[in-house]
Design an enzyme around this catalytic site. Sequence first.
Site, PDB file in Angstrom:
ATOM      1  N   LYS A  98       0.832  -1.209   0.000  1.00 21.27           N
ATOM      2  CA  LYS A  98       0.000   0.000   0.000  1.00 21.27           C
ATOM      3  C   LYS A  98       0.868   1.261   0.000  1.00 21.27           C
ATOM      4  O   LYS A  98       0.624   2.204  -0.761  1.00 21.27           O
ATOM      5  CB  LYS A  98      -0.903   0.009   1.231  1.00 21.27           C
ATOM      6  CG  LYS A  98      -1.669   1.325   1.439  1.00 21.27           C
ATOM      7  CD  LYS A  98      -2.463   1.321   2.731  1.00 21.27           C
ATOM      8  CE  LYS A  98      -1.658   1.734   3.923  1.00 21.27           C
ATOM      9  NZ  LYS A  98      -1.675   3.185   4.183  1.00 21.27           N
ATOM     10  N   ASN A  99       1.895   1.279   0.857  1.00 25.45           N
ATOM     11  CA  ASN A  99       2.704   2.487   1.007  1.00 25.45           C
ATOM     12  C   ASN A  99       3.620   2.739  -0.185  1.00 25.45           C
ATOM     13  O   ASN A  99       4.205   3.813  -0.300  1.00 25.45           O
ATOM     14  CB  ASN A  99       3.527   2.413   2.297  1.00 25.45           C
ATOM     15  CG  ASN A  99       2.650   2.549   3.537  1.00 25.45           C
ATOM     16  OD1 ASN A  99       1.533   3.067   3.469  1.00 25.45           O
ATOM     17  ND2 ASN A  99       3.134   2.057   4.669  1.00 25.45           N
ATOM     18  N   ARG A 144      -8.201  -0.290   5.268  1.00 22.78           N
ATOM     19  CA  ARG A 144      -7.326   0.673   4.614  1.00 22.78           C
ATOM     20  C   ARG A 144      -6.006   0.033   4.195  1.00 22.78           C
ATOM     21  O   ARG A 144      -5.373   0.504   3.245  1.00 22.78           O
ATOM     22  CB  ARG A 144      -7.035   1.872   5.538  1.00 22.78           C
ATOM     23  CG  ARG A 144      -8.201   2.802   5.785  1.00 22.78           C
ATOM     24  CD  ARG A 144      -7.777   3.994   6.624  1.00 22.78           C
ATOM     25  NE  ARG A 144      -6.556   4.570   6.064  1.00 22.78           N
ATOM     26  CZ  ARG A 144      -5.512   4.972   6.801  1.00 22.78           C
ATOM     27  NH1 ARG A 144      -5.538   4.869   8.107  1.00 22.78           N
ATOM     28  NH2 ARG A 144      -4.445   5.481   6.222  1.00 22.78           N
ATOM     29  N   ASP A 178       5.376   1.030  11.872  1.00 23.24           N
ATOM     30  CA  ASP A 178       4.125   0.383  11.456  1.00 23.24           C
ATOM     31  C   ASP A 178       4.002  -1.059  11.964  1.00 23.24           C
ATOM     32  O   ASP A 178       2.995  -1.719  11.714  1.00 23.24           O
ATOM     33  CB  ASP A 178       3.997   0.403   9.927  1.00 23.24           C
ATOM     34  CG  ASP A 178       3.488   1.738   9.417  1.00 23.24           C
ATOM     35  OD1 ASP A 178       3.100   2.585  10.240  1.00 23.24           O
ATOM     36  OD2 ASP A 178       3.470   1.938   8.182  1.00 23.24           O
ATOM     37  N   ARG A 194       1.579  14.891  12.454  1.00 22.92           N
ATOM     38  CA  ARG A 194       2.520  14.592  11.366  1.00 22.92           C
ATOM     39  C   ARG A 194       2.524  15.784  10.416  1.00 22.92           C
ATOM     40  O   ARG A 194       1.841  15.796   9.392  1.00 22.92           O
ATOM     41  CB  ARG A 194       2.111  13.298  10.657  1.00 22.92           C
ATOM     42  CG  ARG A 194       2.182  12.093  11.564  1.00 22.92           C
ATOM     43  CD  ARG A 194       2.040  10.808  10.801  1.00 22.92           C
ATOM     44  NE  ARG A 194       0.645  10.516  10.489  1.00 22.92           N
ATOM     45  CZ  ARG A 194       0.255   9.443   9.818  1.00 22.92           C
ATOM     46  NH1 ARG A 194       1.143   8.578   9.377  1.00 22.92           N
ATOM     47  NH2 ARG A 194      -1.016   9.239   9.574  1.00 22.92           N
ATOM     48  N   CYS A 216      -5.478   8.788   9.822  1.00 25.13           N
ATOM     49  CA  CYS A 216      -5.681   8.212  11.150  1.00 25.13           C
ATOM     50  C   CYS A 216      -4.950   9.026  12.210  1.00 25.13           C
ATOM     51  O   CYS A 216      -3.938   9.668  11.953  1.00 25.13           O
ATOM     52  CB  CYS A 216      -5.226   6.755  11.168  1.00 25.13           C
ATOM     53  SG  CYS A 216      -3.556   6.489  10.588  1.00 25.13           S
TER      54      CYS A 216
END
Length: 429
Positions: free
Chosen positions: A22-23, A408, A316, A130, A125
């Site tokens: 995903k990232n 997600r 993560d 950030r 989220c």
Amino acid sequence: MDRIRIRGGNRLNGTIAISGAKNAALPLMAASLLTEDTLKLENVPHLADISTMAALLAHHGVKIGLEGDAPNGGHRGRVMSFNAQTITDTEAPYDLVRKMRASVLVLGPLVARIGEARVSMPGGCAIGNRPIDLHLKGLEALGAEIELAEGYIAARAPKGGLKGGHIVFPFASVGATENLLMAACLADGETVISNAAREPEITDLAHCLMAMGADISGVGTDTLTVRGQKTLHGATHPIIPDRIETATYVMAVGIAGGEVELTNTRVDFLKSALEKLTESGLKITPTVKGMKVSRGQHRLKGVDVMTEPFPGFPTDLQAQMMALMSTANGASMITETIFENRFMHVPELSRMGANITVHGASAMVRGVKSLTGAQVMATDLRASVSLVLAGLAAEGETVLHRVYHLDRGYERLEEKLAACGADIERLKG
């Protein structure tokens, strides 16, 4: 609203195919804005965040095609095409951007190619502050004028487009590195990005950009040098496997026991995490397709972990590691150095019987022999999957609420675990 129900106690045995990262996929999708030609991405995971980015790109005028499964031995990753020949709108509105922080990645490509962009301040989220100031300072170093008003970032390139410059990050930022790497590809002259983040997802983005005609050196290091091109062209690029999903399933075996082969993945992306997991007592063996993970009847032992930028232990994976250590033999200290407010899963794990004490940025986890099922609530993406892991080992039934967080970033998680023997199902709400 959907829920996930888990009845713990089953060992895991079988094979799990790892999805595309995903990232990595999100910045690669944004990179389609840099060219009039078609960018084709293989191994795209089917996730809520991917749908959100696709909706944002479509708003900008990108034509998106879904072209079936990737031709890599039966893996179910999708092939998607993106054509941004005509940009119809340079504004990224609040209603789209608020759903996902990665939406800000359209800023650099739009300013670089079109000369302007108006992007809502990002959402996503709630795992701490950030800020995107590094993105904005980097664009200013390339000559852009930035104005913040009414919750939006308005950026405009100087006449003749962005100019090469020297960007020095005070600390490594994945998002800022990605945004400015893309912008620099169309800037006039040479750009040097110092203290760049080195995550595999950034290396993957750089390889795709080079396939599109970008001139980038220093890939995989903390200094990236980009010699800007007038235009980029189309390309076909396979997305790397998801290292966070990979390690999550490694930990699933660690907490539930059993033996599982993880396919379509890469060991080299997870050296730091796999060293810690091996130290805890897991057996991890590289295979032709990925890796085999096993844990016998013995309990794992507690190990200390500190999150760090790549190649260190990923932030993560912190929540998942905490769930794993909750049933380990002995104590472990888990320290979070990347994000504040990323211990929101602690109260939920404690509801299941975990013994965790938080001291500022560190959590002392004293392993217990068994957890107990409970009604629990997800607070963010990685916290949600840590509760799934805890449920696999808990006595009785665990019901996870707010599973939209999970959707997600984890593709078909309950299907993959159920295929290996877990008693897990999605309850439609």
